[in-house]
Design an enzyme around this catalytic site. Structure first.
Site, PDB file in Angstrom:
ATOM      1  N   HIS A 135      -6.398 -29.211 -34.304  1.00  0.00           N
ATOM      2  CA  HIS A 135      -7.317 -28.264 -34.184  1.00  0.00           C
ATOM      3  C   HIS A 135      -8.418 -28.899 -33.190  1.00  0.00           C
ATOM      4  O   HIS A 135      -9.780 -28.657 -33.339  1.00  0.00           O
ATOM      5  CB  HIS A 135      -7.989 -27.863 -35.600  1.00  0.00           C
ATOM      6  CG  HIS A 135      -7.272 -26.886 -36.471  1.00  0.00           C
ATOM      7  ND1 HIS A 135      -6.552 -25.938 -36.180  1.00  0.00           N
ATOM      8  CD2 HIS A 135      -7.021 -27.179 -37.875  1.00  0.00           C
ATOM      9  CE1 HIS A 135      -5.877 -25.500 -37.168  1.00  0.00           C
ATOM     10  NE2 HIS A 135      -6.084 -26.245 -38.228  1.00  0.00           N
ATOM     11  N   LYS A 180       0.812  -1.318  -0.016  1.00  0.00           N
ATOM     12  CA  LYS A 180      -0.214  -0.076  -0.064  1.00  0.00           C
ATOM     13  C   LYS A 180       0.824   1.061   0.009  1.00  0.00           C
ATOM     14  O   LYS A 180       0.677   2.326  -0.622  1.00  0.00           O
ATOM     15  CB  LYS A 180      -0.987  -0.076   1.239  1.00  0.00           C
ATOM     16  CG  LYS A 180      -1.753   1.209   1.363  1.00  0.00           C
ATOM     17  CD  LYS A 180      -2.647   1.258   2.612  1.00  0.00           C
ATOM     18  CE  LYS A 180      -3.489   2.610   2.753  1.00  0.00           C
ATOM     19  NZ  LYS A 180      -4.367   2.708   3.701  1.00  0.00           N
ATOM     20  N   ASN A 196     -21.538 -32.448 -32.511  1.00  0.00           N
ATOM     21  CA  ASN A 196     -21.569 -33.657 -32.448  1.00  0.00           C
ATOM     22  C   ASN A 196     -20.582 -34.417 -33.145  1.00  0.00           C
ATOM     23  O   ASN A 196     -19.924 -34.315 -34.061  1.00  0.00           O
ATOM     24  CB  ASN A 196     -23.060 -33.988 -33.358  1.00  0.00           C
ATOM     25  CG  ASN A 196     -24.240 -33.328 -32.682  1.00  0.00           C
ATOM     26  OD1 ASN A 196     -24.604 -33.472 -31.535  1.00  0.00           O
ATOM     27  ND2 ASN A 196     -25.070 -32.634 -33.360  1.00  0.00           N
TER      28      ASN A 196
END
Length: 507
Positions: free
Chosen positions: A272, A133, A411
């Site tokens: 891929h 801080k 799918n």
């Protein structure tokens, strides 16, 4: 550093990881710094003959509660948080006899190593956050890797620059944030709560800057979840140019698939994010050749992963195939010599992949979180729903096809014969197209083999397509309102069919 003329700069050193701390303290003392320390760090420095002032001597308050309270004291935090350009702050320090602290060197208990209440650090994070801080004046170092750079700057310039203190403050807050995240995870694990926690505290640490992102105009890097280990941390790249984003993404997918194919020698070819080949055989060279044979066109520029050491025979089989990355648990020396001739091939030596606790996918400012998709390979939970049951050879093909289907984008349809994927239809918007692609790639090689569908067949046309491809057995989750229609179709074709009761969509 802001000090009076007669007051040397002060460093508070309190570390769990003591790597390099002796050298750090010695070099600070040589620069005229006073060292304050606590607990085991103080003892280690004193044993090394380094002048050190114990924290309790500074605070006038001995450690208490078995060490739970030692640095939580106004003398420490006043020395850290004081703004020396503020006359009121300076007056408070003088009135209370507090001397400023200019540098904090602190790292925290390794909570994840043995999670417990006693490894929840209080004083350490408080000191680190206080110093961070007040980084306009105070330096804070939480990583031993930063010691040399900090010391070199102090030795060269006599002080840390504003930019350095700000960089160190950022690292400090990242350190405490990651530490808190580990505790949050532990409390989530031990609490009687929902399966998915109400919050997910996630801190990522950059491990490797990649050649580029998904495309060359994008930047990319590999990160690690703070406090956790990844197989990538132990993987060694033995040859080849730097990895890109897609190299890493596909390599991870290939490695996990190869390791999931069972106990026999297995190979996977990834392109891929989708498998374009997978096989199990008696030896790794044969497994690789059969995996490559599934779809040689798609395998061009692909990723190869195997679950056995790479032999000379396998390296010879790869000689004329353009491959981006090869991952294996080990390599024969002569095989490495052959692979070295392929200058563009990245060769990775890797440990088994770790399991993930949660899967997280970002959606701009939102995220989707789910538990991982585990593939249950337990025949006792599967159901043969046709008049004919699979033969032993067909069971082996069904299992391979099912394992591969779980790693293919939905799918999907996977065709397998003799523990070799021979046709993979991936990522189609309808199951019929996925089956058509798989059959075209199989080109008759699925005769007598198995067909796996990652989700149920909504109509019998998918089952009919598997029969047309020559498949003798089918594995699918079941659960369609037309299940009986599909079962009847399988019986008409004289096929066996297994319901797993478990869907494996992958997006």
């Amino acid at each position: 550093m802001s000090q009076g003329a007669d007051q040397p700069p002060r460093a508070l050193v309190s570390v769990y990881d003591k790597a390099g701390v002796i050298d750090l303290a010695q070099r600070l003392v040589a620069l005229g710094w006073e060292i304050i320390s606590s607990g085991g760090t103080s003892a280690a420095l004193a044993d090394a003959g380094i002048p050190v002032t114990p924290v309790e001597q500074v605070t006038g308050a001995p450690e208490m509660l078995d060490g739970r309270v030692k640095t939580v004291h106004p003398v420490i935090h006043g020395g850290l948080l004081a703004d020396l350009t503020n006359p009121g702050h300076v007056k408070d320090l003088i009135d209370r006899g507090i001397v400023p602290i200019d540098l904090v060197v602190c790292n925290l208990y390794p909570f994840r190593s043995d999670p417990s209440v006693e490894l929840i650090d209080i004083g350490g994070p408080a000191m680190v956050r206080a110093a961070a801080k007040n980084h306009e004046r105070v330096g804070v170092v939480v990583r031993p890797d930063d010691y040399d750079a900090v010391l070199e700057e102090l030795e060269r310039d006599g002080a840390l620059s504003d930019a350095t203190r700000r960089r160190l403050a950022r690292a400090a807050y990242a350190h405490t944030s990651a530490y808190d995240a580990e505790i949050v995870d532990w409390l989530s694990d031990t609490a009687d709560a929902e399966e998915l926690p109400p919050t997910v505290a996630l801190t990522l640490e950059r491990q490797e800057v990649l050649r580029y992102g998904e495309n060359p105009h994008q930047t990319g890097a590999r990160y690690r979840i703070a406090g956790q280990s990844s197989w990538w941390d132990e993987a060694t790249q033995l040859q080849g140019k730097a990895m890109s984003y897609l190299n890493v993404f596909d390599a991870d997918a290939a490695w996990r698939l190869a390791q999931s194919l069972g106990d026999d020698p297995a190979a996977a070819v990834m392109k891929h994010a989708n498998p374009c080949g997978a096989a199990v055989a008696a030896d790794i060279a044969t497994a690789y050749r059969r995996a490559h044979e599934c779809d040689p066109v798609s395998a061009f520029g692909g990723i190869v992963a195997v679950n056995r050491p790479v032999t000379v025979e396998m390296a010879e089989a790869m000689a004329d195939v353009f491959t981006e990355v090869l991952i294996a648990p080990d390599y024969e020396e002569a095989a490495l010599a052959l692979l070295a001739k392929k200058k563009n091939l990245r060769v990775l030596h890797a440990p088994p992949p770790e399991a993930s606790a949660l899967e997280i996918r970002t959606l701009g400012g939102a995220a989707l979180v789910q538990t991982p998709d585990t593939v249950t390979m337990d025949r006792s939970t599967w159901q043969v729903v046709t008049e004919r049951a699979p033969t032993d050879e067909q069971w082996a093909d069904l299992e391979l096809a099912w394992r591969v289907a779980a790693r293919v984008g939905s799918n999907c349809i996977v065709l397998a014969k003799d523990r070799q994927a021979v046709g993979i239809g991936a990522g189609q918007q309808n199951r019929r197209d996925a089956g058509r692609i798989a059959a075209e790639k199989a080109a008759g090689r699925a005769a007598g083999g198995a067909c796996a569908s990652d989700a149920f067949f909504p109509f019998r046309d998918g089952l009919d397509a598997a029969a047309e491809a020559g498949c003798a057995t089918v594995i699918q989750p079941g659960g369609s309102v037309r299940d009986q229609e599909v079962i009847d179709a399988a019986n008409e074709h004289g096929m066996s069919m297994v319901f797993t009761g478990e869907r494996h969509f992958r997006h």
